[in-house]
Each structure stands twice: as C-alpha cells, then as structure tokens.
Design a protein around this motif. Structure first.
Motif, PDB file in Angstrom:
ATOM      1  N   ASP A   3       0.814  -1.160   0.082  1.00  0.00           N
ATOM      2  CA  ASP A   3       0.149  -0.136  -0.040  1.00  0.00           C
ATOM      3  C   ASP A   3       0.835   1.218  -0.120  1.00  0.00           C
ATOM      4  OD1 ASP A   3      -2.311  -1.572   0.056  1.00  0.00           O
ATOM      5  OD2 ASP A   3      -2.512  -1.551   2.232  1.00  0.00           O
ATOM      6  N   VAL A   4       1.891   1.086   0.509  1.00  0.00           N
ATOM      7  CA  VAL A   4       3.004   2.431   0.439  1.00  0.00           C
ATOM      8  C   VAL A   4       3.692   2.736  -0.736  1.00  0.00           C
ATOM      9  CG1 VAL A   4       3.414   1.987   3.066  1.00  0.00           C
ATOM     10  CG2 VAL A   4       4.987   1.414   1.286  1.00  0.00           C
ATOM     11  N   PHE A   5       3.562   1.848  -1.887  1.00  0.00           N
ATOM     12  CA  PHE A   5       4.276   2.014  -2.929  1.00  0.00           C
ATOM     13  C   PHE A   5       3.665   3.310  -3.627  1.00  0.00           C
ATOM     14  CE2 PHE A   5       4.839  -2.856  -4.050  1.00  0.00           C
ATOM     15  CZ  PHE A   5       5.817  -2.868  -3.012  1.00  0.00           C
ATOM     16  N   SER A   6       2.429   3.686  -3.526  1.00  0.00           N
ATOM     17  CA  SER A   6       2.072   4.938  -4.230  1.00  0.00           C
ATOM     18  C   SER A   6       2.529   6.273  -3.614  1.00  0.00           C
ATOM     19  CB  SER A   6       0.644   4.906  -4.276  1.00  0.00           C
ATOM     20  OG  SER A   6       0.120   4.985  -2.957  1.00  0.00           O
ATOM     21  N   LEU A   7       3.269   5.957  -2.360  1.00  0.00           N
ATOM     22  CA  LEU A   7       3.793   7.255  -1.763  1.00  0.00           C
ATOM     23  C   LEU A   7       5.183   7.542  -2.214  1.00  0.00           C
ATOM     24  CD1 LEU A   7       2.364   6.445   1.817  1.00  0.00           C
ATOM     25  CD2 LEU A   7       1.546   8.064   0.221  1.00  0.00           C
ATOM     26  N   SER A   8       5.707   6.498  -2.769  1.00  0.00           N
ATOM     27  CA  SER A   8       7.199   6.646  -3.344  1.00  0.00           C
ATOM     28  C   SER A   8       7.327   7.584  -4.424  1.00  0.00           C
ATOM     29  CB  SER A   8       7.854   5.169  -3.432  1.00  0.00           C
ATOM     30  OG  SER A   8       7.579   4.334  -2.535  1.00  0.00           O
ATOM     31  N   GLN A   9       8.366   8.410  -4.384  1.00  0.00           N
ATOM     32  CA  GLN A   9       8.624   9.336  -5.475  1.00  0.00           C
ATOM     33  C   GLN A   9       9.661   8.569  -6.529  1.00  0.00           C
ATOM     34  OE1 GLN A   9      10.415  12.673  -3.754  1.00  0.00           O
ATOM     35  NE2 GLN A   9       8.243  13.602  -3.105  1.00  0.00           N
ATOM     36  N   ASN A  10      10.386   7.615  -5.970  1.00  0.00           N
ATOM     37  CA  ASN A  10      11.308   6.713  -6.741  1.00  0.00           C
ATOM     38  C   ASN A  10      10.859   5.322  -6.448  1.00  0.00           C
ATOM     39  OD1 ASN A  10      12.983   8.938  -7.886  1.00  0.00           O
ATOM     40  ND2 ASN A  10      13.703   9.208  -5.736  1.00  0.00           N
ATOM     41  N   PHE A  11      10.652   4.663  -7.449  1.00  0.00           N
ATOM     42  CA  PHE A  11       9.859   3.210  -7.282  1.00  0.00           C
ATOM     43  C   PHE A  11      10.514   2.308  -8.391  1.00  0.00           C
ATOM     44  CE2 PHE A  11       7.099  -0.262  -7.656  1.00  0.00           C
ATOM     45  CZ  PHE A  11       6.902  -0.790  -6.769  1.00  0.00           C
ATOM     46  N   GLY A  12      10.921   1.294  -8.007  1.00  0.00           N
ATOM     47  CA  GLY A  12      11.543   0.414  -9.182  1.00  0.00           C
ATOM     48  C   GLY A  12      11.204  -1.119  -8.697  1.00  0.00           C
ATOM     49  N   VAL A  13      11.236  -1.953  -9.672  1.00  0.00           N
ATOM     50  CA  VAL A  13      10.950  -3.500  -9.420  1.00  0.00           C
ATOM     51  C   VAL A  13      12.505  -4.113 -10.147  1.00  0.00           C
ATOM     52  CG1 VAL A  13       9.722  -5.208 -10.181  1.00  0.00           C
ATOM     53  CG2 VAL A  13       8.516  -3.192  -9.694  1.00  0.00           C
ATOM     54  N   TRP A  14      12.602  -5.047  -9.544  1.00  0.00           N
ATOM     55  CA  TRP A  14      13.971  -5.800 -10.016  1.00  0.00           C
ATOM     56  C   TRP A  14      13.444  -7.062 -10.106  1.00  0.00           C
ATOM     57  CZ3 TRP A  14      19.409  -6.049  -7.125  1.00  0.00           C
ATOM     58  CH2 TRP A  14      20.095  -6.832  -7.747  1.00  0.00           C
ATOM     59  N   GLU A  15      13.229  -7.560 -11.396  1.00  0.00           N
ATOM     60  CA  GLU A  15      12.945  -8.926 -11.696  1.00  0.00           C
ATOM     61  C   GLU A  15      14.141  -9.824 -11.742  1.00  0.00           C
ATOM     62  OE1 GLU A  15      10.045 -11.545 -15.108  1.00  0.00           O
ATOM     63  OE2 GLU A  15      10.526  -9.363 -15.140  1.00  0.00           O
ATOM     64  N   VAL A  16      13.754 -10.970 -11.139  1.00  0.00           N
ATOM     65  CA  VAL A  16      14.966 -12.046 -11.056  1.00  0.00           C
ATOM     66  C   VAL A  16      14.411 -13.496 -11.149  1.00  0.00           C
ATOM     67  CG1 VAL A  16      16.277 -10.684  -9.208  1.00  0.00           C
ATOM     68  CG2 VAL A  16      14.591 -12.415  -8.487  1.00  0.00           C
ATOM     69  N   ARG A  17      15.321 -14.344 -11.751  1.00  0.00           N
ATOM     70  CA  ARG A  17      14.738 -15.727 -11.897  1.00  0.00           C
ATOM     71  C   ARG A  17      14.304 -16.544 -10.634  1.00  0.00           C
ATOM     72  NH1 ARG A  17      16.712 -19.218 -15.613  1.00  0.00           N
ATOM     73  NH2 ARG A  17      17.603 -20.676 -14.045  1.00  0.00           N
ATOM     74  N   ARG A  18      13.192 -16.625 -10.834  1.00  0.00           N
ATOM     75  CA  ARG A  18      12.372 -17.557  -9.912  1.00  0.00           C
ATOM     76  C   ARG A  18      13.326 -18.722  -9.065  1.00  0.00           C
ATOM     77  NH1 ARG A  18       7.130 -18.476  -8.168  1.00  0.00           N
ATOM     78  NH2 ARG A  18       6.666 -20.303  -7.044  1.00  0.00           N
ATOM     79  N   GLU A  19      13.842 -19.311 -10.042  1.00  0.00           N
ATOM     80  CA  GLU A  19      14.898 -20.496  -9.840  1.00  0.00           C
ATOM     81  C   GLU A  19      16.061 -20.028  -8.890  1.00  0.00           C
ATOM     82  OE1 GLU A  19      14.093 -19.904 -12.870  1.00  0.00           O
ATOM     83  OE2 GLU A  19      12.609 -21.339 -13.178  1.00  0.00           O
ATOM     84  N   ASP A  20      16.534 -19.125  -8.952  1.00  0.00           N
ATOM     85  CA  ASP A  20      17.650 -18.259  -8.381  1.00  0.00           C
ATOM     86  C   ASP A  20      17.407 -17.732  -6.981  1.00  0.00           C
ATOM     87  OD1 ASP A  20      19.085 -19.216 -10.657  1.00  0.00           O
ATOM     88  OD2 ASP A  20      19.249 -17.144 -11.460  1.00  0.00           O
TER      89      ASP A  20
END
Length: 107
Positions: free
Chosen positions: A73-90
C-alpha cells in the motif's frame, strides 16, 4: 492455479511474485509513509475466532471486520520506485509451504 503451466509458453501462468524485500530510506519512512499510514487502511471481512464462555469458536462464515494495510500500500507514496525482476529458480525458496517443495534448507 499457482502451479498452472501455460502449455504454449512452457512457463507458469502466474510467474511473478513479490517476496517482500523492500528498501526505504529513513527520510521516506519518516516524511512520506508514517504520516500517511492512518489513511491507508481498508476493511477486510474475516472469520474471527471468539470465546463463547466455555470454548473457542472458529466461525465458518465471516463474523467481523478488521482494518488492514499491506506493505504494498505504500508504493504509491514513493517518488522513486523500481522493480527488480529475478529468475524464480535463483532467488525463491518456498519456505511457507515447504512440505510441497524440494527445498531441504529452509533457514
């Protein structure tokens, strides 16, 4: 559904998840998140166990409400937001349902 495979792609239908590794600066926590937490609750209808005078009753239907908020719920309050996608297996070890997994080290 969690284990359903897209036969055309040979991958999970629901192949993305959030393992809740979130990093915030103290300034963001103090100045943006904490002051707004009181406005972020939502109502969730729940089966809430209760004591009837002689035993604990586990209801089969919703009998109450809880006010909830989630880390997401706090993601929308962030001015800088990013997602790091990684391999599930790793990066993913299913410790919540360990009996269904091949994981032997859950620490």
């Amino acid at each position: 559904m969690a284990e359903r495979i897209d036969t055309a792609m040979g991958k999970l239908v629901l192949g993305a998840a959030n393992i809740c590794n979130h990093y915030y600066t103290l300034d963001v926590l103090r100045n943006q998140i904490v002051p707004n937490m009181g406005t972020m609750y939502h109502i969730a209808k729940k089966k809430i166990p209760y004591y009837n005078g002689s035993e604990t009753v586990k209801p089969t239907a919703n009998n109450g409400i809880k006010l909830e908020t989630f880390i997401f719920d706090v993601f929308s309050l962030s001015q800088n937001f990013g997602v790091w996608e990684v391999r599930r297996e790793d990066e993913f070890a299913p410790v919540k349902n360990v009996s269904r997994s091949a994981c032997t080290n859950v620490s």
